[in-house]
Enzyme design. Structure first.
Site, PDB file in Angstrom:
ATOM      1  N   ARG A  17     117.637 132.332 131.133  1.00  0.00           N
ATOM      2  CA  ARG A  17     118.604 132.603 130.064  1.00  0.00           C
ATOM      3  C   ARG A  17     119.202 134.008 130.201  1.00  0.00           C
ATOM      4  NH1 ARG A  17     119.908 130.809 124.882  1.00  0.00           N
ATOM      5  NH2 ARG A  17     120.207 132.410 123.281  1.00  0.00           N
ATOM      6  N   HIS A  21     123.184 134.744 130.489  1.00  0.00           N
ATOM      7  CA  HIS A  21     123.880 135.617 129.547  1.00  0.00           C
ATOM      8  C   HIS A  21     124.459 136.854 130.248  1.00  0.00           C
ATOM      9  CE1 HIS A  21     122.703 134.070 125.356  1.00  0.00           C
ATOM     10  NE2 HIS A  21     122.485 133.110 126.229  1.00  0.00           N
ATOM     11  N   GLY A  27     130.640 139.135 134.473  1.00  0.00           N
ATOM     12  CA  GLY A  27     130.088 138.695 135.748  1.00  0.00           C
ATOM     13  C   GLY A  27     128.630 139.098 135.895  1.00  0.00           C
ATOM     14  N   GLU A  43     124.810 145.009 125.246  1.00  0.00           N
ATOM     15  CA  GLU A  43     125.057 143.617 124.853  1.00  0.00           C
ATOM     16  C   GLU A  43     123.881 142.980 124.127  1.00  0.00           C
ATOM     17  OE1 GLU A  43     126.050 141.787 128.588  1.00  0.00           O
ATOM     18  OE2 GLU A  43     127.616 143.265 129.015  1.00  0.00           O
ATOM     19  N   ASN A  49     122.817 137.179 121.426  1.00  0.00           N
ATOM     20  CA  ASN A  49     121.666 137.739 122.146  1.00  0.00           C
ATOM     21  C   ASN A  49     120.566 138.255 121.228  1.00  0.00           C
ATOM     22  OD1 ASN A  49     122.964 137.320 124.617  1.00  0.00           O
ATOM     23  ND2 ASN A  49     123.926 139.342 124.585  1.00  0.00           N
ATOM     24  N   HIS A 148     118.196 123.420 129.689  1.00  0.00           N
ATOM     25  CA  HIS A 148     117.485 123.263 128.413  1.00  0.00           C
ATOM     26  C   HIS A 148     116.313 122.293 128.522  1.00  0.00           C
ATOM     27  CE1 HIS A 148     121.193 124.768 125.920  1.00  0.00           C
ATOM     28  NE2 HIS A 148     120.546 125.732 126.541  1.00  0.00           N
ATOM     29  N   THR A 205     108.426 117.003 128.279  1.00  0.00           N
ATOM     30  CA  THR A 205     107.860 117.841 129.351  1.00  0.00           C
ATOM     31  C   THR A 205     108.388 119.265 129.173  1.00  0.00           C
ATOM     32  OG1 THR A 205     109.680 117.164 130.809  1.00  0.00           O
ATOM     33  CG2 THR A 205     107.597 115.953 130.996  1.00  0.00           C
TER      34      THR A 205
END
Length: 287
Positions: A17, A21, A27, A43, A49, A148, A205
């Site tokens: 993650r 992000h 970039g 950030e 976040n 996810h 799982t």
């Protein structure tokens, strides 16, 4: 990464993650790792976040080892990209080759983090738009969201879904109804003190990187509105077909996920080529 994931399997999703992000804002330039200072607004405290990103201490530990062995060589941006790949492998996911040579940005974008990142409450069309903005196809998007299959969601981000249309998308059977009941026991309708309670996005799982997530969407049990919309929305004609494909063919999902992760890792910050650096400490620009 192996030690981190062995001690806490959730850390694989956390590092993945972080990488996502990072790349969606300026970039893949390590800007997500920067702490706030008097002269720089980072950030980390942007709405998408805040209270949701983890694993910074793992990146710090890796960077400390790198700097002791080969100082000034490996950027934090490259470090994070490789760590995310290894995190996926460590929980059963595919391998992909990571191109290297990224520089660390000396800037961050709080505004970019506030607006460029997909959110859990978005419909399928705004979600597609945010991925298209970064050069991704709809196929890339559905594959990347397959991340996810590991990780947890906070009550704050799933409450509206649980107490909203969840009952309308799930199959009417005892297993799905019990699942919804369990979710409501974790996340109350009114919120309050349980906003940070978490539950697995793939309850079948939760610590294994596989295609189970897509089966969950087929059953209408996606926890995030943005996930389930890809299958259940009337606007999700193309995304629905891709979800069915990946549910049927785990190898096809692995191959596309690998390709799309390389594509994401190649999102560049043009400014970092000229002003970028290799940070000694991933939390701060070099002095």
């Amino acid at each position: 990464m192996e030690c981190a994931v062995q001690s806490e399997p959730r850390m694989a999703a956390s590092i993945l993650r972080l990488h996502f992000h990072d790349c969606f804002v300026q970039g893949c330039d390590g800007s997500i790792l920067l702490d706030d200072t008097i002269t720089l607004k980072g950030e980390k405290t942007a709405a998408p976040n805040l209270n949701s990103l983890r694993g910074f201490n793992i990146i710090d530990r890796i960077k400390d080892k790198l700097e002791s062995e080969c100082p000034g060589i490996v950027s934090c941006a490259d470090l994070l990209t490789i760590a995310a790949r290894d995190a996926v492998i460590l929980v059963g996911g595919p391998y992909w080759h990571v191109p290297l040579g990224r520089k660390d940005s000396t800037t961050a974008s709080f505004s970019g983090a506030s607006t460029n990142l997909p959110t859990s409450d978005q419909g399928v069309l705004p979600l597609i738009a945010k991925f298209l903005y970064h050069g991704f196809s709809v196929t890339d998007m559905v594959a990347l969201v397959g991340a996810h299959t590991i990780g947890l969601a906070r009550c704050q981000n799933i409450r509206e879904r649980i107490y909203g249309d969840f009952e309308g998308t799930i199959e009417k059977n005892p297993i799905s109804e019990t699942y919804l009941k369990n979710l409501k026991s974790v996340c109350s309708a009114t919120g309050g003190g349980d906003n940070d309670n978490t539950t697995a996005m793939d309850y079948v799982t939760p610590n294994l990187f596989d295609n189970s997530f897509y089966h969950i969407l087929l059953r209408g049990e996606g926890l995030l509105n943005s996930d389930q919309e890809m299958y259940s929305s009337i606007f999700g004609i193309e995304t629905k077909k891709i979800i069915r494909k990946y549910a049927e063919d785990g190898l096809a999902f692995f191959q596309q996920f690998s390709d799309s992760m390389v594509k994401m890792g190649n999102i560049t910050n043009p400014d970092s080529f000229e002003t970028g650096e290799v940070r000694k400490n991933c939390r701060f620009v070099n002095t």
